[in-house]
Design a protein around this motif. Structure first.
Motif, PDB file in Angstrom:
ATOM      1  N   GLU A  77       0.822  -1.212   0.000  1.00 30.42           N
ATOM      2  CA  GLU A  77       0.000   0.000   0.000  1.00 30.42           C
ATOM      3  C   GLU A  77       0.853   1.258   0.000  1.00 30.42           C
ATOM      4  N   GLU A  78       2.057   1.153   0.533  1.00 32.28           N
ATOM      5  CA  GLU A  78       2.976   2.283   0.549  1.00 32.28           C
ATOM      6  C   GLU A  78       3.255   2.767  -0.873  1.00 32.28           C
ATOM      7  N   HIS A  79       3.327   1.838  -1.804  1.00 31.67           N
ATOM      8  CA  HIS A  79       3.631   2.172  -3.194  1.00 31.67           C
ATOM      9  C   HIS A  79       2.405   2.631  -3.976  1.00 31.67           C
ATOM     10  N   HIS A  80       1.225   2.204  -3.544  1.00 28.35           N
ATOM     11  CA  HIS A  80       0.014   2.521  -4.297  1.00 28.35           C
ATOM     12  C   HIS A  80      -0.663   3.812  -3.859  1.00 28.35           C
ATOM     13  N   ARG A  81      -0.319   4.305  -2.691  1.00 29.46           N
ATOM     14  CA  ARG A  81      -0.936   5.516  -2.161  1.00 29.46           C
ATOM     15  C   ARG A  81      -2.459   5.407  -2.164  1.00 29.46           C
ATOM     16  N   LEU A  82      -2.967   4.367  -1.532  1.00 28.20           N
ATOM     17  CA  LEU A  82      -4.401   4.171  -1.454  1.00 28.20           C
ATOM     18  C   LEU A  82      -5.015   5.237  -0.553  1.00 28.20           C
ATOM     19  N   PRO A  83      -6.185   5.749  -0.915  1.00 24.12           N
ATOM     20  CA  PRO A  83      -6.818   6.767  -0.074  1.00 24.12           C
ATOM     21  C   PRO A  83      -7.255   6.162   1.253  1.00 24.12           C
ATOM     22  N   ARG A  84      -7.017   6.899   2.335  1.00 19.43           N
ATOM     23  CA  ARG A  84      -7.450   6.452   3.652  1.00 19.43           C
ATOM     24  C   ARG A  84      -8.842   6.995   3.915  1.00 19.43           C
ATOM     25  N   LYS A  85      -9.682   6.157   4.448  1.00 22.21           N
ATOM     26  CA  LYS A  85     -11.039   6.587   4.766  1.00 22.21           C
ATOM     27  C   LYS A  85     -11.127   6.849   6.256  1.00 22.21           C
ATOM     28  N   HIS A  86     -11.754   7.967   6.600  1.00 23.76           N
ATOM     29  CA  HIS A  86     -11.939   8.335   7.998  1.00 23.76           C
ATOM     30  C   HIS A  86     -13.419   8.272   8.323  1.00 23.76           C
ATOM     31  N   ARG A  87     -13.722   7.729   9.437  1.00 25.17           N
ATOM     32  CA  ARG A  87     -15.119   7.559   9.801  1.00 25.17           C
ATOM     33  C   ARG A  87     -15.782   8.875  10.184  1.00 25.17           C
ATOM     34  N   PHE A  88     -15.113   9.704  10.978  1.00 20.55           N
ATOM     35  CA  PHE A  88     -15.749  10.919  11.480  1.00 20.55           C
ATOM     36  C   PHE A  88     -15.111  12.204  10.973  1.00 20.55           C
ATOM     37  N   SER A  89     -14.196  12.104  10.046  1.00 21.93           N
ATOM     38  CA  SER A  89     -13.567  13.337   9.583  1.00 21.93           C
ATOM     39  C   SER A  89     -13.267  13.240   8.101  1.00 21.93           C
ATOM     40  N   SER A  90     -12.930  14.372   7.552  1.00 23.82           N
ATOM     41  CA  SER A  90     -12.594  14.442   6.144  1.00 23.82           C
ATOM     42  C   SER A  90     -11.227  15.093   6.034  1.00 23.82           C
ATOM     43  N   ASP A  91     -10.321  14.488   5.258  1.00 26.17           N
ATOM     44  CA  ASP A  91      -8.997  15.078   5.079  1.00 26.17           C
ATOM     45  C   ASP A  91      -9.074  16.453   4.439  1.00 26.17           C
ATOM     46  N   LYS A  92     -10.047  16.634   3.551  1.00 28.15           N
ATOM     47  CA  LYS A  92     -10.138  17.898   2.821  1.00 28.15           C
ATOM     48  C   LYS A  92     -10.769  19.005   3.647  1.00 28.15           C
ATOM     49  N   ARG A  93     -11.758  18.669   4.448  1.00 28.27           N
ATOM     50  CA  ARG A  93     -12.515  19.712   5.143  1.00 28.27           C
ATOM     51  C   ARG A  93     -12.184  19.841   6.627  1.00 28.27           C
ATOM     52  N   LYS A  94     -11.567  18.840   7.204  1.00 30.68           N
ATOM     53  CA  LYS A  94     -11.181  18.871   8.621  1.00 30.68           C
ATOM     54  C   LYS A  94     -12.374  19.154   9.540  1.00 30.68           C
ATOM     55  N   PHE A  95     -13.491  18.448   9.332  1.00 30.10           N
ATOM     56  CA  PHE A  95     -14.666  18.643  10.168  1.00 30.10           C
ATOM     57  C   PHE A  95     -14.491  18.055  11.554  1.00 30.10           C
ATOM     58  N   GLY A  96     -13.994  16.841  11.624  1.00 33.68           N
ATOM     59  CA  GLY A  96     -13.837  16.166  12.906  1.00 33.68           C
ATOM     60  C   GLY A  96     -15.173  15.969  13.591  1.00 33.68           C
ATOM     61  N   PHE A  97     -15.241  16.252  14.909  1.00 28.68           N
ATOM     62  CA  PHE A  97     -16.452  16.063  15.699  1.00 28.68           C
ATOM     63  C   PHE A  97     -17.271  17.343  15.810  1.00 28.68           C
ATOM     64  N   GLU A  98     -16.860  18.399  15.157  1.00 28.04           N
ATOM     65  CA  GLU A  98     -17.543  19.697  15.280  1.00 28.04           C
ATOM     66  C   GLU A  98     -19.035  19.634  14.947  1.00 28.04           C
ATOM     67  N   PRO A  99     -19.463  18.989  13.848  1.00 25.26           N
ATOM     68  CA  PRO A  99     -20.906  18.916  13.570  1.00 25.26           C
ATOM     69  C   PRO A  99     -21.691  18.210  14.679  1.00 25.26           C
ATOM     70  N   LEU A 100     -21.098  17.184  15.271  1.00 31.29           N
ATOM     71  CA  LEU A 100     -21.765  16.493  16.379  1.00 31.29           C
ATOM     72  C   LEU A 100     -21.874  17.395  17.604  1.00 31.29           C
ATOM     73  N   LYS A 101     -20.818  18.142  17.857  1.00 31.84           N
ATOM     74  CA  LYS A 101     -20.809  19.058  19.000  1.00 31.84           C
ATOM     75  C   LYS A 101     -21.906  20.114  18.852  1.00 31.84           C
ATOM     76  N   LYS A 102     -22.089  20.627  17.633  1.00 30.45           N
ATOM     77  CA  LYS A 102     -23.114  21.648  17.386  1.00 30.45           C
ATOM     78  C   LYS A 102     -24.518  21.057  17.482  1.00 30.45           C
ATOM     79  N   ALA A 103     -24.680  19.813  17.056  1.00 31.64           N
ATOM     80  CA  ALA A 103     -26.008  19.203  17.038  1.00 31.64           C
ATOM     81  C   ALA A 103     -26.431  18.653  18.395  1.00 31.64           C
ATOM     82  N   LEU A 104     -25.501  18.377  19.289  1.00 32.92           N
ATOM     83  CA  LEU A 104     -25.811  17.746  20.565  1.00 32.92           C
ATOM     84  C   LEU A 104     -26.842  18.522  21.388  1.00 32.92           C
ATOM     85  N   PRO A 105     -26.712  19.859  21.566  1.00 32.60           N
ATOM     86  CA  PRO A 105     -27.735  20.579  22.345  1.00 32.60           C
ATOM     87  C   PRO A 105     -29.132  20.473  21.718  1.00 32.60           C
TER      88      PRO A 105
END
Length: 120
Positions: A77-105
Motif C-alpha cells: 500500500e505504501e507504493h500505491h498511495r491508497l486513499p485512507r477513509k476516515h469515519r468521522f472526519s474528512s482530510d479535505k474539510r477537517k470537520f472532525g467532531f464539530e458537527p456532532l458538538k453543534k447538534a448535541l444541544p
C-alpha cells in the motif's frame, strides 16, 4: 526490532490463517492472512512457498514472547498511495467532531421535549 521496521525474512510455515516468517534477526513472526495483500486471498499457497524470501514490516511485537506481527500489505500500500477513509472526519474539510458538538444541544432538547410530552 520495533513497530514500523522493514525487514527481510524467509517463509518457514504456511497455515490457512497466515504465513510464518523467520526474520534476519532470528525472530519468528506471523503475517496474518489479512496482512498478506490488499484484497481477498483465495489460496495462500498460490502466493507463498516454503523458503521464499519476503520483505515484511513489523506492526506489533509481543514483549513477553518476542514474537512479531508482520505485514506485507502495508509495504504494498505504501507504493500505491491508497486513499485512507476516515469515519468521522474528512482530510479535505477537517470537520472532525464539530458537527456532532453543534447538534448535541439540539438533540438533547428534542429528547427532553419528547420525554416531557410522553409523561403528560
Amino acid at each position: 526490532m520495533k513497530t514500523g521496521d522493514k525487514l527481510r525474512g524467509q517463509v518457514t510455515g504456511i497455515q490457512p490463517y497466515g504465513v510464518f516468517v523467520s526474520l534476519e534477526n532470528g525472530t519468528v513472526g506471523l503475517v496474518h492472512i489479512s496482512e498478506l495483500k490488499t484484497g481477498y486471498v483465495d489460496n495462500i499457497h498460490d502466493l507463498f512457498e516454503l523458503g521464499q524470501d519476503v520483505k515484511v514490516q513489523v506492526i506489533d511485537v509481543d514483549e513477553f514472547t518476542g514474537k512479531a506481527s508482520l505485514s506485507i500489505r502495508s509495504l504494498e500500500e505504501e507504493h500505491h498511495r491508497l486513499p485512507r477513509k476516515h469515519r468521522f472526519s474528512s482530510d479535505k474539510r477537517k470537520f472532525g467532531f464539530e458537527p456532532l458538538k453543534k447538534a448535541l444541544p439540539i438533540w438533547t432538547k428534542e429528547s427532553l421535549d419528547f420525554l416531557e410530552n410522553r409523561q403528560s
